[in-house]
Design a protein around this motif. Structure first.
Motif, PDB file in Angstrom:
ATOM      1  N   VAL A  30      -0.215   3.503  -5.413  1.00  0.00           N
ATOM      2  CA  VAL A  30      -0.617   4.355  -4.292  1.00  0.00           C
ATOM      3  C   VAL A  30      -1.245   3.515  -3.189  1.00  0.00           C
ATOM      4  O   VAL A  30      -0.951   3.681  -2.003  1.00  0.00           O
ATOM      5  CB  VAL A  30      -1.611   5.431  -4.772  1.00  0.00           C
ATOM      6  CG1 VAL A  30      -2.105   6.270  -3.600  1.00  0.00           C
ATOM      7  CG2 VAL A  30      -0.959   6.312  -5.830  1.00  0.00           C
ATOM      8  N   ASP A  31      -2.107   2.577  -3.583  1.00  0.00           N
ATOM      9  CA  ASP A  31      -2.794   1.733  -2.602  1.00  0.00           C
ATOM     10  C   ASP A  31      -1.837   0.819  -1.849  1.00  0.00           C
ATOM     11  O   ASP A  31      -2.116   0.399  -0.725  1.00  0.00           O
ATOM     12  CB  ASP A  31      -3.868   0.888  -3.295  1.00  0.00           C
ATOM     13  CG  ASP A  31      -4.975   1.740  -3.901  1.00  0.00           C
ATOM     14  OD1 ASP A  31      -5.176   2.866  -3.409  1.00  0.00           O
ATOM     15  OD2 ASP A  31      -5.616   1.287  -4.866  1.00  0.00           O
ATOM     16  N   ALA A  32      -0.704   0.479  -2.481  1.00  0.00           N
ATOM     17  CA  ALA A  32       0.250  -0.451  -1.868  1.00  0.00           C
ATOM     18  C   ALA A  32       1.272   0.238  -0.975  1.00  0.00           C
ATOM     19  O   ALA A  32       2.140  -0.418  -0.408  1.00  0.00           O
ATOM     20  CB  ALA A  32       0.973  -1.237  -2.967  1.00  0.00           C
ATOM     21  N   TYR A  43      10.886  -2.971   3.377  1.00  0.00           N
ATOM     22  CA  TYR A  43       9.818  -3.502   2.533  1.00  0.00           C
ATOM     23  C   TYR A  43       9.520  -4.963   2.881  1.00  0.00           C
ATOM     24  O   TYR A  43       9.814  -5.877   2.122  1.00  0.00           O
ATOM     25  CB  TYR A  43      10.193  -3.371   1.053  1.00  0.00           C
ATOM     26  CG  TYR A  43      10.124  -1.954   0.537  1.00  0.00           C
ATOM     27  CD1 TYR A  43       8.975  -1.468  -0.071  1.00  0.00           C
ATOM     28  CD2 TYR A  43      11.200  -1.083   0.699  1.00  0.00           C
ATOM     29  CE1 TYR A  43       8.897  -0.158  -0.522  1.00  0.00           C
ATOM     30  CE2 TYR A  43      11.131   0.230   0.258  1.00  0.00           C
ATOM     31  CZ  TYR A  43       9.978   0.690  -0.357  1.00  0.00           C
ATOM     32  OH  TYR A  43       9.908   1.994  -0.788  1.00  0.00           O
ATOM     33  N   PRO A  44       8.903  -5.184   4.042  1.00  0.00           N
ATOM     34  CA  PRO A  44       8.577  -6.569   4.447  1.00  0.00           C
ATOM     35  C   PRO A  44       7.529  -7.213   3.546  1.00  0.00           C
ATOM     36  O   PRO A  44       7.336  -8.436   3.600  1.00  0.00           O
ATOM     37  CB  PRO A  44       8.050  -6.398   5.874  1.00  0.00           C
ATOM     38  CG  PRO A  44       7.535  -4.989   5.923  1.00  0.00           C
ATOM     39  CD  PRO A  44       8.461  -4.203   5.036  1.00  0.00           C
ATOM     40  N   GLU A  45       6.830  -6.411   2.718  1.00  0.00           N
ATOM     41  CA  GLU A  45       5.832  -6.989   1.813  1.00  0.00           C
ATOM     42  C   GLU A  45       6.467  -7.765   0.671  1.00  0.00           C
ATOM     43  O   GLU A  45       5.772  -8.485  -0.055  1.00  0.00           O
ATOM     44  CB  GLU A  45       4.909  -5.906   1.245  1.00  0.00           C
ATOM     45  CG  GLU A  45       5.589  -4.815   0.468  1.00  0.00           C
ATOM     46  CD  GLU A  45       5.893  -3.588   1.302  1.00  0.00           C
ATOM     47  OE1 GLU A  45       5.726  -2.456   0.793  1.00  0.00           O
ATOM     48  OE2 GLU A  45       6.286  -3.749   2.463  1.00  0.00           O
ATOM     49  N   TYR A  46       7.790  -7.640   0.494  1.00  0.00           N
ATOM     50  CA  TYR A  46       8.505  -8.457  -0.489  1.00  0.00           C
ATOM     51  C   TYR A  46       8.934  -9.744   0.208  1.00  0.00           C
ATOM     52  O   TYR A  46       9.884  -9.753   0.987  1.00  0.00           O
ATOM     53  CB  TYR A  46       9.741  -7.724  -1.025  1.00  0.00           C
ATOM     54  CG  TYR A  46       9.444  -6.469  -1.816  1.00  0.00           C
ATOM     55  CD1 TYR A  46       8.146  -6.134  -2.185  1.00  0.00           C
ATOM     56  CD2 TYR A  46      10.470  -5.615  -2.194  1.00  0.00           C
ATOM     57  CE1 TYR A  46       7.877  -4.987  -2.911  1.00  0.00           C
ATOM     58  CE2 TYR A  46      10.209  -4.448  -2.933  1.00  0.00           C
ATOM     59  CZ  TYR A  46       8.913  -4.150  -3.274  1.00  0.00           C
ATOM     60  OH  TYR A  46       8.635  -3.010  -3.997  1.00  0.00           O
ATOM     61  N   LYS A  50      -1.826  -6.489  -4.217  1.00  0.00           N
ATOM     62  CA  LYS A  50      -1.462  -5.113  -4.547  1.00  0.00           C
ATOM     63  C   LYS A  50       0.042  -4.871  -4.529  1.00  0.00           C
ATOM     64  O   LYS A  50       0.499  -3.821  -4.973  1.00  0.00           O
ATOM     65  CB  LYS A  50      -2.148  -4.154  -3.572  1.00  0.00           C
ATOM     66  CG  LYS A  50      -3.664  -4.103  -3.721  1.00  0.00           C
ATOM     67  CD  LYS A  50      -4.265  -3.084  -2.779  1.00  0.00           C
ATOM     68  CE  LYS A  50      -5.777  -3.007  -2.958  1.00  0.00           C
ATOM     69  NZ  LYS A  50      -6.398  -2.019  -2.042  1.00  0.00           N
ATOM     70  N   THR A  51       0.811  -5.803  -4.008  1.00  0.00           N
ATOM     71  CA  THR A  51       2.253  -5.620  -3.923  1.00  0.00           C
ATOM     72  C   THR A  51       2.888  -5.661  -5.303  1.00  0.00           C
ATOM     73  O   THR A  51       2.570  -6.527  -6.115  1.00  0.00           O
ATOM     74  CB  THR A  51       2.891  -6.712  -3.031  1.00  0.00           C
ATOM     75  OG1 THR A  51       2.257  -6.693  -1.748  1.00  0.00           O
ATOM     76  CG2 THR A  51       4.375  -6.463  -2.857  1.00  0.00           C
ATOM     77  N   ASP A  52       3.774  -4.724  -5.561  1.00  0.00           N
ATOM     78  CA  ASP A  52       4.451  -4.634  -6.859  1.00  0.00           C
ATOM     79  C   ASP A  52       5.428  -5.799  -7.029  1.00  0.00           C
ATOM     80  O   ASP A  52       6.355  -5.968  -6.240  1.00  0.00           O
ATOM     81  CB  ASP A  52       5.191  -3.307  -6.948  1.00  0.00           C
ATOM     82  CG  ASP A  52       5.718  -3.024  -8.353  1.00  0.00           C
ATOM     83  OD1 ASP A  52       5.567  -3.896  -9.227  1.00  0.00           O
ATOM     84  OD2 ASP A  52       6.274  -1.932  -8.571  1.00  0.00           O
ATOM     85  N   GLU A  53       5.216  -6.604  -8.077  1.00  0.00           N
ATOM     86  CA  GLU A  53       6.113  -7.721  -8.383  1.00  0.00           C
ATOM     87  C   GLU A  53       6.780  -7.523  -9.741  1.00  0.00           C
ATOM     88  O   GLU A  53       7.127  -8.482 -10.419  1.00  0.00           O
ATOM     89  CB  GLU A  53       5.341  -9.044  -8.389  1.00  0.00           C
ATOM     90  CG  GLU A  53       4.750  -9.434  -7.050  1.00  0.00           C
ATOM     91  CD  GLU A  53       4.019 -10.759  -7.098  1.00  0.00           C
ATOM     92  OE1 GLU A  53       3.877 -11.334  -8.203  1.00  0.00           O
ATOM     93  OE2 GLU A  53       3.583 -11.238  -6.034  1.00  0.00           O
ATOM     94  N   SER A  54       6.961  -6.261 -10.133  1.00  0.00           N
ATOM     95  CA  SER A  54       7.496  -5.985 -11.471  1.00  0.00           C
ATOM     96  C   SER A  54       8.832  -5.244 -11.432  1.00  0.00           C
ATOM     97  O   SER A  54       9.276  -4.719 -12.445  1.00  0.00           O
ATOM     98  CB  SER A  54       6.486  -5.166 -12.276  1.00  0.00           C
ATOM     99  OG  SER A  54       6.259  -3.907 -11.659  1.00  0.00           O
ATOM    100  N   GLN A  55       9.479  -5.194 -10.263  1.00  0.00           N
ATOM    101  CA  GLN A  55      10.717  -4.435 -10.146  1.00  0.00           C
ATOM    102  C   GLN A  55      11.955  -5.329 -10.212  1.00  0.00           C
ATOM    103  O   GLN A  55      11.901  -6.518  -9.903  1.00  0.00           O
ATOM    104  CB  GLN A  55      10.740  -3.641  -8.845  1.00  0.00           C
ATOM    105  CG  GLN A  55       9.674  -2.564  -8.763  1.00  0.00           C
ATOM    106  CD  GLN A  55       9.860  -1.675  -7.552  1.00  0.00           C
ATOM    107  OE1 GLN A  55      10.974  -1.323  -7.178  1.00  0.00           O
ATOM    108  NE2 GLN A  55       8.758  -1.303  -6.918  1.00  0.00           N
TER     109      GLN A  55
END
Length: 385
Positions: free
Chosen positions: A46-48, A114-117, A177-182
């Motif tokens: 949620v925070d990300a 998704y520029p955070e990736y 906080k960025t998801d790195e598990s996908q």
């Protein structure tokens, strides 16, 4: 400095009792920190989220897909600046225990949303050119030891058969906080392969991801999108990415409430233990406190001694518990793998740990300090410790 030395000597006058109390504090503060971190990790997704992204899904349920031709109609909605889509894949890597999120996406538009990736240019280009290519987050790659060029087989559950992908890129999150598990791969590859394997293509998508020009207009744009498909065979429900993620979190609300309650119960229990320790200390030193008052020391000085000693024990134990939380959290994160997108002890949690330690020390000394400040000198001098 004199007062501090006096407090330390008093605190460790009964070494075994003080050490046992500190061990209890360390365990309690450490457990409190871990439980708070679990709650934070649950809300990490949620925070990300981004305030400029909306999620459009089927109004009936997330399990019902949306037609692919909705994409062109979404682009015409006023306020929409970008469109992409994704499909849940649900494959199994070696064994069912190796769970991680897998999505078939439209690669170019998805990465633009998704520029955070953060992906290297050459890896991004290789992924876009390879229809059978895939990209993964750094956390997921590290967990399974994957490297660029590896062949990754997934056994389909929703889409039968064994699907083999070539790893073309590993992204790093722009922050913690960025998801790195996908695990992401080409939606077009899924559609074409499904047509060959089961006789029909996956000309449907799970959700549409919508980029908007102004976050403040999110409710208005959402209404426009849903009005566009009202009374159609597949009506839509559009919400902010944050609201979409909160929908998943709400499914575990009872668990989160229980974890939150347990974290505070632990503090109350150690507070009772600490209060008992300080009460025993005060009773043993009754004659000493009476002597101090007889020598002219004010009742406030006795109060300072008790509060100071309690706070010294609480803050030392709490500080050690806080420091121990860091390696334990790292070990826990490694053990659970990709269950949480992000699992780290936040500064807020550490502040809560120190605050909890202070409160325990303060409350534990309140009653014995009040009693000793009112001690009768004559009766106190008659007391044999």
């Amino acid at each position: 400095m004199f007062l501090l030395n006096l407090l330390l000597k008093n605190a460790f006058r009964h070494k075994l009792r003080t050490l046992l109390t500190m061990v209890g504090l360390i365990v309690a503060i450490c457990a409190f920190g871990l439980l708070r971190t679990i709650i934070d990790a649950w809300y990490a997704g949620v925070d990300a989220t981004s305030s400029t992204r909306l999620v459009t899904r089927n109004a009936i349920s997330l399990t019902f897909p949306l037609p692919l031709n909705y994409a062109e109609r979404l682009k015409t909605v006023d306020g929409v600046t970008g469109i992409s889509w994704s499909n849940w894949f649900g494959g199994v890597y070696i064994t069912e225990r190796n769970f991680f999120p897998q999505f078939a996406v439209e690669p170019a538009s998805y990465l633009a949303l998704y520029p955070e990736y953060v992906l290297k240019d050459e890896e991004k280009k290789a992924f876009l050119l390879d229809r059978q290519g895939a990209i993964v987050g750094r956390k997921l790659a590290n967990q399974y030891g994957w490297k660029i060029g590896d062949q990754i087989p997934l056994r389909g559950t929703i889409y039968p058969g064994t699907w083999t992908f070539t790893l073309r890129g590993i992204w790093d999150g722009v922050d913690a906080k960025t998801d790195e598990s996908q695990f992401l791969f080409h939606w077009q590859f899924l559609s074409e392969s499904a047509r060959k394997r089961i006789g029909k293509g996956a000309d449907f998508v799970g959700v549409y991801l919508v980029k908007i020009n102004e976050p403040n207009n999110a409710p208005l744009i959402s209404e426009r999108i849903d009005a566009q498909f009202k009374n159609s065979l597949a009506e839509t429900l559009t919400e902010t990415e944050k609201a979409f993620q909160l929908g998943f979190v709400s499914m575990s609300e009872a668990i989160l409430v229980a974890v939150n309650a347990v974290s505070f119960v632990i503090i109350v229990i150690i507070m009772a233990v600490m209060a008992n320790t300080m009460s025993m200390t005060a009773r043993e030193r009754l004659a000493e406190y009476a002597t101090l008052k007889a020598l002219g020391f004010s009742p406030s000085f006795v109060v300072k001694l008790l509060f100071g000693e309690s706070l010294v024990i609480a803050l030392i134990g709490g500080g050690l518990g806080m420091l121990l939380t860091l390696p334990l959290a790292a070990g826990f994160a490694k053990a659970v793998g990709t269950l949480f997108p992000s699992f780290m002890v936040s500064n807020k949690t550490m502040l809560f740990q120190i605050l909890a330690s202070f409160i325990v020390g303060f409350v534990a000394a309140a009653w014995p300090a009040w009693k000793m400040s009112r001690i009768d000198i004559v009766n106190g001098l008659r007391h044999v410790a």
